[in-house]
Design a protein around this motif. Structure first.
Motif, mmCIF file in Angstrom:
data_model
loop_
_atom_site.group_PDB
_atom_site.id
_atom_site.type_symbol
_atom_site.label_atom_id
_atom_site.label_comp_id
_atom_site.label_asym_id
_atom_site.label_seq_id
_atom_site.Cartn_x
_atom_site.Cartn_y
_atom_site.Cartn_z
ATOM 1 N N VAL A 2 -14.711 0.052 26.233
ATOM 2 C CA VAL A 2 -14.077 0.919 25.248
ATOM 3 C C VAL A 2 -12.749 0.328 24.786
ATOM 4 C CG1 VAL A 2 -13.087 3.198 24.881
ATOM 5 C CG2 VAL A 2 -15.220 2.962 26.156
ATOM 6 N N THR A 3 -12.026 -0.318 25.656
ATOM 7 C CA THR A 3 -10.735 -0.894 25.300
ATOM 8 C C THR A 3 -10.895 -2.000 24.257
ATOM 9 O OG1 THR A 3 -9.990 -0.434 27.544
ATOM 10 C CG2 THR A 3 -8.655 -1.935 26.238
ATOM 11 N N ALA A 4 -11.887 -2.827 24.387
ATOM 12 C CA ALA A 4 -12.115 -3.902 23.432
ATOM 13 C C ALA A 4 -12.493 -3.332 22.057
ATOM 14 C CB ALA A 4 -13.211 -4.831 23.929
ATOM 15 N N GLU A 5 -13.306 -2.310 22.043
ATOM 16 C CA GLU A 5 -13.689 -1.693 20.773
ATOM 17 C C GLU A 5 -12.489 -1.045 20.095
ATOM 18 O OE1 GLU A 5 -16.693 0.897 22.182
ATOM 19 O OE2 GLU A 5 -18.254 -0.634 22.145
ATOM 20 N N THR A 6 -11.649 -0.409 20.870
ATOM 21 C CA THR A 6 -10.446 0.220 20.317
ATOM 22 C C THR A 6 -9.506 -0.844 19.761
ATOM 23 O OG1 THR A 6 -10.633 2.004 21.929
ATOM 24 C CG2 THR A 6 -8.505 1.727 20.857
ATOM 25 N N PRO A 11 -6.549 -1.875 14.204
ATOM 26 C CA PRO A 11 -5.952 -2.477 12.996
ATOM 27 C C PRO A 11 -6.631 -2.018 11.704
ATOM 28 C CG PRO A 11 -6.313 -4.155 14.657
ATOM 29 C CD PRO A 11 -6.972 -2.904 15.143
ATOM 30 N N VAL A 12 -7.932 -1.821 11.752
ATOM 31 C CA VAL A 12 -8.654 -1.337 10.574
ATOM 32 C C VAL A 12 -8.194 0.073 10.233
ATOM 33 C CG1 VAL A 12 -10.928 -0.730 9.666
ATOM 34 C CG2 VAL A 12 -10.637 -2.819 11.008
ATOM 35 N N ALA A 18 -2.585 3.022 5.712
ATOM 36 C CA ALA A 18 -1.626 2.478 4.744
ATOM 37 C C ALA A 18 -2.164 2.618 3.325
ATOM 38 C CB ALA A 18 -1.326 1.018 5.060
ATOM 39 N N ALA A 19 -3.454 2.383 3.125
ATOM 40 C CA ALA A 19 -4.048 2.529 1.800
ATOM 41 C C ALA A 19 -4.015 3.972 1.328
ATOM 42 C CB ALA A 19 -5.483 2.007 1.814
ATOM 43 N N VAL A 20 -4.267 4.901 2.207
ATOM 44 C CA VAL A 20 -4.228 6.320 1.846
ATOM 45 C C VAL A 20 -2.809 6.743 1.489
ATOM 46 C CG1 VAL A 20 -4.532 8.667 2.751
ATOM 47 C CG2 VAL A 20 -6.301 6.944 3.118
ATOM 48 N N VAL A 21 -1.831 6.320 2.274
ATOM 49 C CA VAL A 21 -0.434 6.656 1.985
ATOM 50 C C VAL A 21 -0.011 6.056 0.640
ATOM 51 C CG1 VAL A 21 1.948 6.246 2.722
ATOM 52 C CG2 VAL A 21 0.241 7.002 4.377
#
Length: 110
Positions: A2-6, A11-12, A18-21
């Motif tokens: 789970v840590t690797a997937e997180t 970052p995504v 950031a795009a929404v803001v």
């Protein structure tokens, strides 16, 4: 596992946030330009002088906005344009603007 997937997804998610803001900031600036142009057109249609119209538009428009007022043909046209930097320190500028047209009130000279 789970840590690797997180670590891959985090970052995504930050980029999406950031795009929404940035989208919210740009849409807000666009709406302020629309409101400022309408306010200026109504004031000019009532017969306010150009300096008063510019001052009224400057109160509503985004910071650093450029305003153009044109009177002719029985109507007034106010255009407001601004460059917005939605992500602060990131040098990405987006141009927004709006134009409003109003008929001159009876008794107001063009």
């Amino acid at each position: 596992m789970v840590t690797a997937e997180t670590a891959v997804v985090l970052p995504v998610l930050l980029l999406v946030l950031a795009a929404v803001v940035a989208a919210v900031v740009v849409v807000g600036a666009q709406l302020r330009c629309v409101d400022a142009a309408r306010e200026g057109a109504r004031a000019a249609a009532r017969g306010e002088d150009a300096a008063t119209v510019q001052a009224m538009v400057a109160q509503v428009a985004p910071e650093g906005a450029a305003t153009a007022v044109a009177v002719g043909g029985g109507e007034v046209r106010v255009t407001v344009r601004a460059e917005v930097t939605p992500l602060g320190p990131v040098r990405l500028e987006v141009g927004v603007g709006a134009t409003a047209v109003a008929r001159l009130e009876p008794g107001v000279a063009g």
